[in-house]
Design an enzyme around this catalytic site. Structure first.
Site, PDB file in Angstrom:
ATOM      1  N   SER A 156      -2.823  11.504  -3.206  1.00 29.50           N
ATOM      2  CA  SER A 156      -2.117  11.168  -1.886  1.00 29.50           C
ATOM      3  C   SER A 156      -1.783  12.197  -0.732  1.00 29.50           C
ATOM      4  CB  SER A 156      -0.573  10.533  -2.296  1.00 29.50           C
ATOM      5  OG  SER A 156       0.040  10.044  -0.930  1.00 29.50           O
ATOM      6  N   ASP A 250      -5.406  -0.340  -1.602  1.00 29.54           N
ATOM      7  CA  ASP A 250      -4.456   1.125  -0.887  1.00 29.54           C
ATOM      8  C   ASP A 250      -4.824   1.006   0.446  1.00 29.54           C
ATOM      9  OD1 ASP A 250      -3.788   3.548  -0.278  1.00 29.54           O
ATOM     10  OD2 ASP A 250      -4.751   4.545  -2.115  1.00 29.54           O
ATOM     11  N   HIS A 280      -2.140   1.876  -4.427  1.00 28.14           N
ATOM     12  CA  HIS A 280      -1.887   3.256  -4.226  1.00 28.14           C
ATOM     13  C   HIS A 280      -0.767   3.808  -5.249  1.00 28.14           C
ATOM     14  CE1 HIS A 280      -2.011   7.045  -1.858  1.00 28.14           C
ATOM     15  NE2 HIS A 280      -0.561   7.267  -2.036  1.00 28.14           N
TER      16      HIS A 280
END
Length: 305
Positions: A156, A250, A280
């Site tokens: 991320s 995601d 995600h």
């Protein structure tokens, strides 16, 4: 409309709970609530497997946590930047999967504690990540690692930091890691890709979660700045071998896969794997997600090659 039936069972339950609670926006949470919320999910990563040695070091103001699986010297080294949308995450949120990576990859895993927004804005996290990479290369040998076998990785926001660190190292011209591993990286601060629309509302880590993190960290930096949105850059040639992990549901799936295609066009050796039925953050959900468990194994196997 959420495709709940297409999610893995463990992820499906999380998403159904999120939808039933009205898909609360991260924008309505305080930073403290966001950080605590992240800490509350630690158990979903599975058990904290024992590692031969875990210790912390602070060098030139940068705090590191090292996971050493064996007494061997010349272990492959992974520098790891945690996720958390630039505002949350720490050693504890990522401890369990880094333990697993150390053991499965027989590698020295080094987590980097970088400064978070809103207390510290751009370029604090980028500078900490870059400084840490250079320090780790300098000290790797003394910890039993091989400075010629360094992988830079992150998930991320940490994937973003890994990518920008590699670009900065390329510009610096002294050394490059052997490879980078980008786990559903945040790459475009404008959130322009269509998966921000299709996957942006229902899958726990929402469009609001991601964009509010960017806004807190980037402060006055324009979203098209090359270090705000590395997806927009045209200087990808010469980057090290790159492995990208994306998740089907995601908001970031499109930009991760767009980066893969751009890397190929730039002549970079690249691979991209999309894991189906997950959202995600699934890399941290190995306790409830088969794909999460598999992704940890897959990353470990990349390390040992």
């Amino acid at each position: 409309m959420a495709h709940v039936h297409r999610l893995e069972p463990g992820i499906r339950r999380l998403v159904e709970d999120f939808i039933e609670s009205g898909c609360p926006s991260a924008r309505k949470q305080s930073i403290e609530e966001r950080r605590q919320g992240y800490l509350n999910t630690i158990d979903l990563a599975g058990e904290a497997v024992p590692v031969r040695e875990i210790f912390e070091q602070t060098i030139k103001g940068i705090r590191l946590r090292l996971y050493k699986p064996s007494e061997q010297t010349n272990l492959p080294v992974m520098i790891y930047y945690h996720g958390g949308c630039f505002v949350s995450g720490d050693f504890d949120t990522h401890d369990r999967q880094l333990r697993q990576l150390a053991n499965l990859g027989n590698a020295l895993i080094i987590a980097v504690d970088y400064r978070l927004a809103p207390e510290y804005v751009y370029p604090a996290a980028h500078d900490d990540a870059f400084k840490a990479a250079n320090l780790i290369r300098e000290y790797a040998l003394s910890w039993g690692g091989d400075p010629g076998q360094i992988t830079i990785a992150g998930d991320s926001a940490g994937g973003h930091l890994a990518m920008v660190t590699c670009l900065r190292l390329k510009e610096q011209g002294d050394w490059l890691p052997k490879r980078q591993i980008l786990i559903y990286p945040m790459l475009d601060a404008s959130g322009a890709s269509s998966s921000y629309v299709t996957n942006g509302d229902d899958y726990v880590v929402t469009r609001d979660t991601l964009l509010s993190g960017y806004e807190a960290y980037l402060s006055d930096l324009p979203v098209d700045h090359p270090e705000a949105s590395p997806l927009c850059r045209d200087d990808l040639e010469g980057l090290p071998e790159t492995h990208i992990i994306t998740a089907e549901f995601d908001p970031l799936v499109d930009e991760g896969e767009t980066l893969y295609r751009r890397l190929l066009e730039a002549g970079v050796e690249a691979q991209c794997r999309r894991y189906l039925g997950v959202n995600h953050g699934f890399f941290q959900l190995a306790g409830i997600s088969h794909a999460g468990k598999k992704a940890v194994q897959d990353v470990a196997s990349i390390l040992s090659h």
